[in-house]
Design a protein around this motif. Structure first.
Motif, PDB file in Angstrom:
ATOM      1  N   GLU A 224       0.865  -1.181   0.000  1.00  0.00           N
ATOM      2  CA  GLU A 224       0.000   0.000   0.000  1.00  0.00           C
ATOM      3  C   GLU A 224       0.900   1.229   0.000  1.00  0.00           C
ATOM      4  O   GLU A 224       1.885   1.284   0.743  1.00  0.00           O
ATOM      5  CB  GLU A 224      -0.918   0.018   1.216  1.00  0.00           C
ATOM      6  CG  GLU A 224      -1.905   1.188   1.215  1.00  0.00           C
ATOM      7  CD  GLU A 224      -2.864   1.167   2.395  1.00  0.00           C
ATOM      8  OE1 GLU A 224      -3.558   2.187   2.605  1.00  0.00           O
ATOM      9  OE2 GLU A 224      -2.910   0.145   3.110  1.00  0.00           O
ATOM     10  N   THR A 227       0.422   5.611   2.834  1.00  0.00           N
ATOM     11  CA  THR A 227      -0.578   5.320   3.855  1.00  0.00           C
ATOM     12  C   THR A 227      -0.668   6.464   4.864  1.00  0.00           C
ATOM     13  O   THR A 227       0.253   7.273   5.007  1.00  0.00           O
ATOM     14  CB  THR A 227      -0.227   4.032   4.611  1.00  0.00           C
ATOM     15  OG1 THR A 227       0.913   4.265   5.448  1.00  0.00           O
ATOM     16  CG2 THR A 227       0.075   2.894   3.656  1.00  0.00           C
ATOM     17  N   HIS A 239       5.088   4.034   2.545  1.00  0.00           N
ATOM     18  CA  HIS A 239       4.721   2.887   1.718  1.00  0.00           C
ATOM     19  C   HIS A 239       4.960   1.605   2.520  1.00  0.00           C
ATOM     20  O   HIS A 239       6.010   1.452   3.158  1.00  0.00           O
ATOM     21  CB  HIS A 239       5.551   2.840   0.438  1.00  0.00           C
ATOM     22  CG  HIS A 239       5.488   4.093  -0.381  1.00  0.00           C
ATOM     23  ND1 HIS A 239       4.414   4.955  -0.359  1.00  0.00           N
ATOM     24  CD2 HIS A 239       6.387   4.624  -1.258  1.00  0.00           C
ATOM     25  CE1 HIS A 239       4.638   5.958  -1.185  1.00  0.00           C
ATOM     26  NE2 HIS A 239       5.823   5.787  -1.738  1.00  0.00           N
TER      27      HIS A 239
END
Length: 261
Positions: A224, A227, A239
């Protein structure tokens, strides 16, 4: 369900995040041995039964990661031992597949070449040439090279070069499907032989770069970007890479921490 590595892969990933490459190498070796002895919790899946999936390839991929970690740890003799062991295991497994699954047997030739590159063994170029030739010779047995290349065996054989490449690309996907395979699936031999040609060009240099940097990136799991719930205390990236049992920074493979936001 994937392969049965006894939790040692997760232990290896944790060690990579801690930059403890000695421990990572040993844990990866134990994961490899575990998978090679019994790939899955299924009595019908044995390492020397030439099935269509080739789950045993994950065991070789773990041994390959063990070899790479030993190189990065500064123990080249141990890396050589692990590579020689990997070559022997891959050759043994290749024989089990050669008569009934020649294209899958060629994938074991890829592993043999990878172990040469990872362990700094002599004859890297020749080993990759042998793998490419084996893919071309097996072309007549391949109905769909794309489908074959997505089986667990072939995916496992792509793991070493992908993992090494991440360390030179801030954790990003640095080896794509198109990089690894030929441009024309209508020519199965050339399509699959390109895997060996590409790895011959890339993997030795990636190993040397990892050794020079003293860093082996963790494998890529679920990711992801940007974030609002994690931030890496080492590099500040938000990340995230969830892999095995670890929550890591996607960029530097260090453990990342939840934020209070």
């Amino acid at each position: 369900m994937r392969t049965t590595d006894g939790g040692f892969r997760a232990e290896a990933v944790t060690a990579l995040a801690a930059r403890d490459y000695h421990h990572a190498s040993d844990a990866y070796a134990r994961a490899g041995w575990r998978v090679l002895s019994a790939p899955r919790n299924d009595p019908d899946v044995a390492p020397f039964d030439p099935g269509e999936k080739g789950w045993v390839g994950s065991g070789l991929a773990h041994l390959a990661a063990s070899t790479a970690a030993a190189r990065v740890a500064g123990t080249p003799a141990r890396a050589t031992d692990r590579a020689v062991h990997g070559v022997a295991a891959a050759r043994d497994l290749r024989r089990a597949y050669a008569d009934t699954h020649p294209a899958r047997a060629a994938c074991f030739d890829e592993f043999i070449a990878d172990f040469h590159a990872l362990g700094g063994l002599d004859g890297v170029g020749d080993a990759y040439e042998d793998a490419a030739a084996a893919h071309r010779e097996a072309a007549g047995s391949v109905a769909s090279p794309q489908a074959l290349a997505t089986t667990p065996l072939f995916e496992a054989a792509a793991v070493p070069v992908k993992q090494l490449a991440r360390g030179q690309a801030d954790g990003e996907i640095a080896v794509s499907w198109d990089d690894l395979h030929g441009g024309d699936p209508g020519d199965p031999g050339a399509f699959l032989a390109h895997r060996a040609t590409y790895k011959r060009q890339r993997l030795p240099g990636l190993v040397e770069a990892a050794v020079d940097d003293g860093h082996l990136a963790a494998p890529r799991g679920t990711t992801e970007y940007a974030t609002d719930h994690h931030e890496c205390p080492a590099c500040g990236s938000r990340h995230v890479n969830w892999v095995a049992d670890s929550t890591l920074c996607l960029v530097c493979s260090r453990p990342t921490e939840p934020t209070n936001e």
